[in-house]
Design a protein around this motif. Structure first.
Motif, mmCIF file in Angstrom:
data_model
loop_
_atom_site.group_PDB
_atom_site.id
_atom_site.type_symbol
_atom_site.label_atom_id
_atom_site.label_comp_id
_atom_site.label_asym_id
_atom_site.label_seq_id
_atom_site.Cartn_x
_atom_site.Cartn_y
_atom_site.Cartn_z
ATOM 1 N N VAL A 139 -61.226 0.511 41.191
ATOM 2 C CA VAL A 139 -60.783 1.140 39.952
ATOM 3 C C VAL A 139 -61.956 1.454 39.028
ATOM 4 C CG1 VAL A 139 -59.426 0.810 37.845
ATOM 5 C CG2 VAL A 139 -58.468 0.141 40.041
ATOM 6 N N GLU A 140 -62.946 0.584 38.981
ATOM 7 C CA GLU A 140 -64.099 0.818 38.116
ATOM 8 C C GLU A 140 -64.835 2.094 38.501
ATOM 9 O OE1 GLU A 140 -64.833 -0.700 35.285
ATOM 10 O OE2 GLU A 140 -62.968 -1.789 35.652
ATOM 11 N N LYS A 143 -62.876 4.942 36.989
ATOM 12 C CA LYS A 143 -63.093 5.030 35.538
ATOM 13 C C LYS A 143 -64.459 5.615 35.202
ATOM 14 C CE LYS A 143 -60.206 1.079 34.116
ATOM 15 N NZ LYS A 143 -60.241 -0.255 33.468
ATOM 16 N N PHE A 167 -50.830 6.116 36.541
ATOM 17 C CA PHE A 167 -52.143 5.558 36.834
ATOM 18 C C PHE A 167 -53.182 6.081 35.844
ATOM 19 C CE2 PHE A 167 -56.252 5.762 39.093
ATOM 20 C CZ PHE A 167 -56.400 4.434 39.439
ATOM 21 N N GLN A 168 -53.160 7.378 35.575
ATOM 22 C CA GLN A 168 -54.081 7.952 34.583
ATOM 23 C C GLN A 168 -53.893 7.297 33.220
ATOM 24 O OE1 GLN A 168 -55.064 12.553 35.579
ATOM 25 N NE2 GLN A 168 -53.064 12.189 34.694
ATOM 26 N N GLU A 170 -52.651 4.352 32.448
ATOM 27 C CA GLU A 170 -53.034 2.939 32.388
ATOM 28 C C GLU A 170 -54.539 2.734 32.546
ATOM 29 O OE1 GLU A 170 -51.078 0.647 31.407
ATOM 30 O OE2 GLU A 170 -49.282 1.920 31.413
ATOM 31 N N THR A 171 -55.227 3.664 33.194
ATOM 32 C CA THR A 171 -56.676 3.520 33.380
ATOM 33 C C THR A 171 -57.480 4.299 32.342
ATOM 34 O OG1 THR A 171 -56.660 5.372 34.950
ATOM 35 C CG2 THR A 171 -56.496 3.137 35.864
ATOM 36 N N THR A 173 -58.007 7.455 32.460
ATOM 37 C CA THR A 173 -58.791 8.454 33.182
ATOM 38 C C THR A 173 -58.042 9.787 33.227
ATOM 39 O OG1 THR A 173 -57.815 7.773 35.293
ATOM 40 C CG2 THR A 173 -59.866 6.714 34.647
ATOM 41 N N PHE A 234 -53.571 -3.805 41.264
ATOM 42 C CA PHE A 234 -54.270 -3.163 40.149
ATOM 43 C C PHE A 234 -54.316 -4.106 38.945
ATOM 44 C CE2 PHE A 234 -53.164 0.651 42.618
ATOM 45 C CZ PHE A 234 -54.421 1.219 42.681
ATOM 46 N N GLN A 237 -57.285 -6.038 38.840
ATOM 47 C CA GLN A 237 -58.451 -5.247 38.459
ATOM 48 C C GLN A 237 -58.385 -4.813 36.995
ATOM 49 O OE1 GLN A 237 -59.739 -2.379 41.679
ATOM 50 N NE2 GLN A 237 -57.752 -2.955 42.558
ATOM 51 N N VAL A 239 -55.760 -3.470 35.329
ATOM 52 C CA VAL A 239 -54.959 -2.279 35.030
ATOM 53 C C VAL A 239 -53.485 -2.622 35.196
ATOM 54 C CG1 VAL A 239 -54.458 0.098 35.672
ATOM 55 C CG2 VAL A 239 -56.792 -0.765 35.830
ATOM 56 N N PHE A 241 -50.761 -1.442 36.121
ATOM 57 C CA PHE A 241 -50.129 -0.366 36.889
ATOM 58 C C PHE A 241 -49.269 -0.995 37.976
ATOM 59 C CE2 PHE A 241 -50.674 2.761 40.533
ATOM 60 C CZ PHE A 241 -49.664 3.611 40.093
#
Length: 318
Positions: A139-140, A143, A167-168, A170-171, A173, A234, A237, A239, A241
């Motif tokens: 995930v990093e 990002k 996903f976008q 929550e991250t 991104t 996730f 990590q 997030v 998600f």
């Protein structure tokens, strides 16, 4: 005598009517048509065919699986919605077919327009995978990339599209979301380097992962599905998600409640067969799950409420 005779006649008639009513609800007496909005070979098709095999083992009656892919599963769901509610046409789908299509506007109907029987299984084998060429490993890495530089393959208006949007969110991104098509088309696009990331059932990509052709970024489960091996969630990590995808058994509106209830009972019996559990593990790394009608409706309504905030974004991409 006349009154007595009339009473006897009335009692006999009532008995015949009751017997006739029971005969009408006797089920199953012939092959059941199970319609799914997916192509052969995928996780939905696998779950439906596995269910059908054990259904026949328990009831002695067969099921025929009819694949009706296309239109975000609306071809299949419309066919079931408009079918005769005699208990011999059944939908085997998931929340992408009966909730996401409503949220995205692909369909002007949803779970309230069917007789929901149960949640026969819950897909806990979904993962986000990246192509080897993308250079993404976790995930990093996602990002750290420039906004729009990662291409996410999906089917517009479908479940995986919603996965990408959440996903976008929550991250924090921004990916370039493209309409790639079915799971098999996503896999081909990943292998060909045409997309960077996709949400797919692990069972469909585990060989590519083992061969180093794909990298698994994480699983969107609240806790690790141990059948997936050493794949982090996730949440691990950092997030939040989480997206589990329940499967759904549904009948046309107006189907006899006794038939709906009996199907739920048979499905619960299937989930208690050890060989069934082994089949799910071998096929798509899926643990056994089951929710009866009332619990299923509660879960599905919660999911619909959670997905509704993404309505505008889903519809804008259509």
């Amino acid at each position: 005598m006349k009154a007595t005779a009339f009473l006897a006649f009335t009692t006999m008639t009532a008995g015949l009517l009751a017997t006739d009513a029971l005969a009408q609800t006797a089920w199953p007496e012939r092959t059941i048509n199970v319609i799914i909005g997916a192509s052969p070979g995928g996780d939905t098709d696998f779950n439906a065919r596995t269910m059908a095999r054990y259904f026949e083992q328990i009831t002695g009656t067969g099921m025929v699986i009819t694949n009706m892919p296309g239109g975000g599963a609306t071809i299949a769901t419309s066919a079931v919605r408009d079918a005769d509610p005699d208990g011999y046409t059944m939908l085997f789908g998931h929340t992408g077919h009966l909730i996401v299509t409503e949220v995205s506007g692909l369909a002007d109907y949803g779970i309230d327009d069917f007789e929901i029987c149960c949640i026969p299984a819950i897909d806990q084998g979904a993962v986000f995978v990246a192509s080897k060429a993308s250079g993404l490993t976790n995930v990093e890495d996602v990002k750290a990339r420039e906004p729009g530089s990662i291409t996410f393959g999906t089917e517009f208006g479908g479940y995986s599209h919603l996965q990408g949007l959440i996903f976008q969110q929550e991250t924090g991104t921004e990916m370039t979301i493209v309409d790639t098509g079915s799971a098999s088309e996503k896999i081909a696009a990943l292998l060909g380097g045409r997309i960077d990331v996709a949400g797919i059932a692990y069972g469909a990509v585990q060989d590519y992962h083992a061969a180093g052709q794909m990298v698994v970024l994480g699983q969107p489960n609240p806790e690790r599905n141990p059948l997936l091996g050493d794949i982090p969630t996730f949440k691990e990590q950092g997030v939040d998600f989480v997206m589990n995808n329940p499967y759904i058994i549904a009948f046309p509106k107006g189907t006899d409640p006794e038939i709906v209830a009996k199907m739920g009972e048979v499905m619960q019996q299937i989930t208690e067969i050890p060989e069934y559990a082994a089949d799910l593990e071998a096929g798509f790394k899926q643990p056994v799950s089951f929710l009866p009608q009332a619990e299923a409706m509660t879960r599905l309504n919660e999911i619909r409420d959670a997905y509704m905030p993404s309505r505008e974004a889903l519809q804008a991409a259509r």
